[in-house]
Design an enzyme around this catalytic site. Structure first.
Site, PDB file in Angstrom:
ATOM      1  N   ASP A 185       0.174  -7.450   1.768  1.00  0.00           N
ATOM      2  CA  ASP A 185       0.646  -6.067   1.874  1.00  0.00           C
ATOM      3  C   ASP A 185       2.165  -5.957   1.911  1.00  0.00           C
ATOM      4  O   ASP A 185       2.737  -5.237   2.729  1.00  0.00           O
ATOM      5  CB  ASP A 185       0.058  -5.381   3.110  1.00  0.00           C
ATOM      6  N   HIS A 203       0.817  -1.220   0.000  1.00  0.00           N
ATOM      7  CA  HIS A 203       0.000   0.000   0.000  1.00  0.00           C
ATOM      8  C   HIS A 203       0.848   1.266   0.000  1.00  0.00           C
ATOM      9  O   HIS A 203       0.360   2.339  -0.340  1.00  0.00           O
ATOM     10  CB  HIS A 203      -0.982   0.006   1.183  1.00  0.00           C
ATOM     11  N   GLY A 232       3.259   6.497   8.541  1.00  0.00           N
ATOM     12  CA  GLY A 232       4.634   6.657   8.052  1.00  0.00           C
ATOM     13  C   GLY A 232       5.513   5.502   8.475  1.00  0.00           C
ATOM     14  O   GLY A 232       6.579   5.281   7.908  1.00  0.00           O
ATOM     15  N   ASN A 233       5.059   4.741   9.496  1.00  0.00           N
ATOM     16  CA  ASN A 233       5.796   3.554   9.920  1.00  0.00           C
ATOM     17  C   ASN A 233       5.530   2.357   9.017  1.00  0.00           C
ATOM     18  O   ASN A 233       6.168   1.310   9.166  1.00  0.00           O
ATOM     19  CB  ASN A 233       5.443   3.158  11.356  1.00  0.00           C
ATOM     20  N   SER A 234       4.592   2.482   8.104  1.00  0.00           N
ATOM     21  CA  SER A 234       4.313   1.385   7.179  1.00  0.00           C
ATOM     22  C   SER A 234       5.581   1.000   6.427  1.00  0.00           C
ATOM     23  O   SER A 234       6.237   1.839   5.821  1.00  0.00           O
ATOM     24  CB  SER A 234       3.236   1.792   6.174  1.00  0.00           C
TER      25      SER A 234
END
Length: 271
Positions: free
Chosen positions: A156, A126, A225-227
């Protein structure tokens, strides 16, 4: 019912959304000031007494707003910066951070990390979906163009490639056992920050709707933002990839990561 969040806003204002709003307003104010300078216009001058009243009112509003926010949220975002500063003083964390990148797509940003010295990078699907452009920034090697090799939306995950040699990389753990209460680290680019190191504890696995593979929950300050952030064990090995947060009945708000075994299976299939 569990409430899964990747990048979509929640119904109530969270601490990370508050900070983003503040940053957005700052950028808006700076943009307006730049536009005025380009057009050669200047703001109308106010009389001293009017200026004093306006600034006094602004200060009171500012103070009261932040006093309220501190009472409601205690600003955990400030806490994670303090934790990151402390962790980043450790030599091992400094080494791990070299392999973690900021991914830019032209419209958004996220996190990724290199798993080989020739520039193979892992992130979330994503993070890179609908990317207008694709680039990654290493802490020391700098900005590089990246190519999307393969995306795996069902879990993901996505694989990127940069053209480089001797890239800092992180090792993948070999079939780790996830013990509840185990201490872990993770590094990423939450909110408007980059290279933030943080820590948490493992909880247990959970099965999400429309997912065939179970994912791991951890008690940790995971933000937008940690994705794509790597989750590391005490030996500095990657045991998972953060992709979302969730409000869970038993534990409250938790971070979610894809276990490294899923990534290893995809790598074996891809190769």
């Amino acid at each position: 019912m569990n409430d899964l969040h990747k990048s979509s806003p929640e119904e109530e204002l969270t601490e990370e959304e508050f900070i983003e709003l503040v940053l957005a307003e700052q950028q808006k104010a700076l943009a307006e000031e730049r536009e005025q300078r380009l057009q050669g216009t200047k703001p109308k001058k106010q009389r001293p007494i009017v200026k004093w009243i306006v600034w006094s009112m602004a200060f009171v509003l500012f103070f009261n707003t932040f006093a309220l926010i501190f009472q409601i949220y205690s600003i955990p975002a400030i806490d994670f910066i303090k934790v990151s500063t402390k962790l980043s003083a450790q030599e091992d964390i400094q080494l791990y951070k070299k392999a973690v990148v900021e991914i830019s797509t032209g419209t958004s940003k996220g996190t990724g990390f290199a798993i080989s010295s020739d520039g193979l990078i892992v992130t979330n699907a994503h993070v890179v979906e609908d990317a207008l452009t694709l680039s990654v920034a290493f802490p020391e090697e700098g900005l590089m163009e990246a190519q999307l090799l393969q995306s795996f939306p069902d879990v993901d995950l996505a694989l990127l490639q940069v053209s480089a040699d001797n890239i800092p990389s992180l090792p993948l753990a070999d079939n780790p056992h996830f013990a509840k209460g185990e201490h872990v680290y993770f590094i990423g680019n939450p909110l408007a920050f980059t290279g933030i190191a943080n820590e948490g504890t493992l909880l247990e696995t959970t099965l999400l709707e429309d997912w065939q593979e179970p994912v791991m929950m951890m008690q940790a300050p995971v933000y937008k933002g940690n994705s794509g952030s790597p989750v590391l064990n005490a030996d500095g090995e990657v045991i998972g990839v953060i992709f979302a947060t969730m409000k869970q009945v038993s534990f409250g708000r938790v971070g979610l990561f894809v276990p490294v075994q899923v990534l290893q299976h995809l790598l074996n299939t891809y190769n």
